[in-house]
Scaffold this active site. Structure first.
Site, mmCIF file in Angstrom:
data_model
loop_
_atom_site.group_PDB
_atom_site.id
_atom_site.type_symbol
_atom_site.label_atom_id
_atom_site.label_comp_id
_atom_site.label_asym_id
_atom_site.label_seq_id
_atom_site.Cartn_x
_atom_site.Cartn_y
_atom_site.Cartn_z
ATOM 1 N N GLU A 55 -30.886 -6.183 -15.231
ATOM 2 C CA GLU A 55 -31.143 -7.295 -16.143
ATOM 3 C C GLU A 55 -30.833 -8.638 -15.466
ATOM 4 O O GLU A 55 -29.879 -8.737 -14.706
ATOM 5 C CB GLU A 55 -30.230 -7.099 -17.364
ATOM 6 C CG GLU A 55 -30.608 -7.905 -18.563
ATOM 7 C CD GLU A 55 -29.843 -7.478 -19.813
ATOM 8 O OE1 GLU A 55 -29.953 -6.306 -20.222
ATOM 9 O OE2 GLU A 55 -29.129 -8.313 -20.363
ATOM 10 N N ASP A 57 -30.367 -12.579 -16.761
ATOM 11 C CA ASP A 57 -30.188 -13.249 -18.051
ATOM 12 C C ASP A 57 -30.005 -14.755 -17.992
ATOM 13 O O ASP A 57 -29.188 -15.251 -17.215
ATOM 14 C CB ASP A 57 -28.883 -12.765 -18.727
ATOM 15 C CG ASP A 57 -28.886 -11.305 -19.056
ATOM 16 O OD1 ASP A 57 -29.965 -10.740 -19.228
ATOM 17 O OD2 ASP A 57 -27.777 -10.735 -19.148
ATOM 18 N N GLU A 59 -28.574 -17.080 -20.967
ATOM 19 C CA GLU A 59 -27.991 -16.982 -22.304
ATOM 20 C C GLU A 59 -27.430 -18.344 -22.702
ATOM 21 O O GLU A 59 -26.512 -18.852 -22.055
ATOM 22 C CB GLU A 59 -26.853 -15.958 -22.330
ATOM 23 C CG GLU A 59 -27.309 -14.554 -21.986
ATOM 24 C CD GLU A 59 -26.166 -13.561 -21.925
ATOM 25 O OE1 GLU A 59 -26.316 -12.465 -22.483
ATOM 26 O OE2 GLU A 59 -25.124 -13.858 -21.321
#
Ligand SMILES: *[C@@H]1O[C@H](CO)[C@@H](O)[C@H](O)[C@H]1NC(C)=O
Ligand SMILES: *[C@@H]1O[C@H](CO)[C@@H](O)[C@H](O)[C@H]1NC(C)=O
Length: 237
Positions: A55, A57, A59
């Site tokens: 993953e 990311d 955020e």
């Protein structure tokens, strides 16, 4: 975003149908304004597997009205994350659209905010570091992260301000689709995002990156001695 599908009871999101094996992924976003403490808004690449997930990311960690958002990035390989970096943005991400981009090729992963590289994660598997090996989908979401997101979980969501709205537009992918997560990556240098020019930062990008690190980086796992007395192998030594 890690394990959100297990415990993220309040939220919503979207995902591409295709899996990608490398590419350059663009999204314009505007994140919830006013009081957004506890609300996490994301743009990321993931396989969406419960275990052994890879993953990448972005955020956005919401905050009380008037306080700045933190933009956290993370790189998770085979389910192993703990590679958080946090920056403060040099603009208000709630008031206008900005472009967030992920470049991912066999040589480096670069997170961009507009045209500023804010994070570079090089392929250092030759010295024992991890690097993603599995095709991923493009995803976005908004969810309840009040247990951890704002001031370490002390600031909870104030539902008086609901609904919390994230806006996405201008989605653009230059990527190599990969039928499913079992198929192989796309490492050919005939794909432009894998070509020499994208294997490291340009001189201009390098100076923008240094500027961001010097002025806006607020947390870097690589220099968090309490968590990592010996920095992980991908960190600069
Ligand atoms: C990472 O780099 C090594 C060379 O150092 C290469 O063999 C490997 O395929 C690269 N990994 C990925 C996932 O592209
Ligand atoms: C939520 O926001 C409202 C409106 O500003 C405020 O009156 C209320 O005290 C807040 N609630 C909490 C739990 O902080």
């Amino acid at each position: 975003m890690r394990f959100c599908y297990v415990w993220c009871t309040e939220g919503s999101g979207f995902a591409s149908k295709s899996y990608y094996g490398s590419g350059f992924f663009h999204m314009e976003m505007k994140v919830p304004g006013r009081d957004s403490a506890g609300v996490v808004t994301t743009f990321y690449m993931s396989q969406g597997k419960a275990q052994g997930n890879d993953e990448l990311d972005f955020e956005f960690l919401g905050n009380r009205e008037g306080k700045p958002y933190t933009l956290q990035t993370n790189v998770i390989v085979q389910g192993h994350g703990d590679r958080e970096q946090k920056i403060q943005l040099w603009f208000d991400p709630t008031s206008s659209f900005h472009t967030y981009k992920i470049l991912w090729n066999p040589y480096q992963i670069v997170f961009f905010v507009d045209n500023h590289p804010i994070r570079v994660f090089q392929n250092r598997t030759n010295i024992g570091a991890q690097y993603p090996t599995q095709p991923m989908k493009v995803m976005g979401s908004i969810w309840n992260g009040e247990d951890w997101a704002t001031d370490g979980g002390k600031e909870k969501i104030n539902w008086t301000y609901a609904p919390f709205k994230a806006q996405y537009q201008g989605f653009d992918v230059d990527g190599c689709t990969s039928g499913n997560f079992k198929t192989q990556l796309c490492s050919s240098s005939d794909l432009w995002w894998n070509s020499a020019q994208y294997q490291s930062l340009s001189a201009t990008e390098e100076s923008l990156y240094e500027y961001v690190k010097k002025n806006y980086l607020t947390y870097d796992y690589c220099s968090d001695k309490s968590r990592f007395p010996i920095p992980p192998p991908e960190c600069p030594h």
